[in-house]
Design a protein around this motif. Structure first.
Motif, short mmCIF file in Angstrom:
data_model
loop_
_atom_site.label_atom_id
_atom_site.label_comp_id
_atom_site.label_asym_id
_atom_site.label_seq_id
_atom_site.Cartn_x
_atom_site.Cartn_y
_atom_site.Cartn_z
N LYS A 13 70.42 12.45 71.77
CA LYS A 13 71.38 13.54 71.92
C LYS A 13 72.17 13.75 70.63
CE LYS A 13 72.02 13.08 76.88
NZ LYS A 13 72.93 12.67 77.95
N ILE A 14 72.59 12.65 70.01
CA ILE A 14 73.32 12.73 68.73
C ILE A 14 72.43 13.38 67.68
CG2 ILE A 14 74.28 11.38 66.83
CD1 ILE A 14 75.21 9.35 69.00
N ASN A 15 71.18 12.94 67.63
CA ASN A 15 70.23 13.49 66.66
C ASN A 15 70.02 14.98 66.86
OD1 ASN A 15 68.45 13.25 64.50
ND2 ASN A 15 66.73 12.81 65.80
N SER A 16 69.94 15.39 68.11
CA SER A 16 69.76 16.80 68.42
C SER A 16 70.96 17.63 67.97
CB SER A 16 69.55 16.96 69.93
OG SER A 16 69.47 18.30 70.26
N ASN A 18 73.11 16.78 65.64
CA ASN A 18 73.12 16.76 64.17
C ASN A 18 72.14 17.78 63.62
OD1 ASN A 18 75.01 14.73 64.13
ND2 ASN A 18 73.60 13.13 63.46
N SER A 19 70.97 17.86 64.22
CA SER A 19 69.96 18.82 63.77
C SER A 19 70.47 20.25 63.88
CB SER A 19 68.67 18.66 64.56
OG SER A 19 68.08 17.42 64.27
N SER A 20 71.15 20.54 64.97
CA SER A 20 71.68 21.91 65.13
C SER A 20 72.77 22.20 64.10
CB SER A 20 72.19 22.14 66.54
OG SER A 20 73.30 21.34 66.82
N VAL A 21 73.58 21.20 63.77
CA VAL A 21 74.60 21.38 62.73
C VAL A 21 73.92 21.61 61.38
CG1 VAL A 21 76.42 20.21 61.40
CG2 VAL A 21 76.41 20.08 63.89
N GLN A 41 74.15 16.51 52.46
CA GLN A 41 73.21 15.43 52.14
C GLN A 41 73.53 14.15 52.91
OE1 GLN A 41 73.21 15.07 47.88
NE2 GLN A 41 71.94 16.89 47.58
N ALA A 42 74.80 13.83 53.04
CA ALA A 42 75.20 12.64 53.80
C ALA A 42 74.83 12.81 55.28
CB ALA A 42 76.69 12.39 53.63
N TYR A 43 75.07 13.98 55.80
CA TYR A 43 74.76 14.27 57.20
C TYR A 43 73.26 14.20 57.43
CZ TYR A 43 76.86 16.14 61.49
OH TYR A 43 77.37 16.30 62.75
N TRP A 44 72.49 14.77 56.50
CA TRP A 44 71.03 14.76 56.59
C TRP A 44 70.52 13.33 56.54
CZ3 TRP A 44 67.00 13.11 53.53
CH2 TRP A 44 65.74 13.56 53.88
N ARG A 49 68.32 8.53 59.39
CA ARG A 49 68.45 7.13 59.82
C ARG A 49 68.48 7.02 61.34
NH1 ARG A 49 72.78 5.99 55.21
NH2 ARG A 49 71.33 5.51 53.55
N ILE A 50 69.18 7.92 61.98
CA ILE A 50 69.22 7.91 63.45
C ILE A 50 67.82 8.13 64.00
CG2 ILE A 50 70.02 9.15 65.50
CD1 ILE A 50 72.69 9.57 64.01
#
Length: 69
Positions: A13-16, A18-21, A41-44, A49-50
């Motif tokens: 769910k977190i990864n999803s 993050n991907s939308s952001v 870049q940090a978010y990516w 990693r997640i």
């Protein structure tokens, strides 16, 4: 075993999210704003990693399920 599955689902769910952001980041702003680019870049990197942790935990879950059989 169920706790591991819960962690995997939570990370997915977190990864999803993050991907939308990441998908909503404006290309123009990335090119013009260095702080924004660094944050992107940090978010990516965190998102990658997640994703890797999810794959690892799924492999562990699969192995544990095979051992219990």
């Amino acid at each position: 075993m169920e706790q591991l599955k819960s962690v995997i689902e939570m990370l997915k769910k977190i990864n999803s999210k993050n991907s939308s952001v990441l998908d909503s980041c404006m290309e123009e702003k990335l090119q013009k704003d260095m702080e924004y680019e660094n944050l992107f870049q940090a978010y990516w990197s965190a998102n990658l990693r997640i994703s890797n942790v999810v794959v690892l935990l799924e492999a562990i879950d699969k192995e544990l399920a095979a051992i219990k059989i």
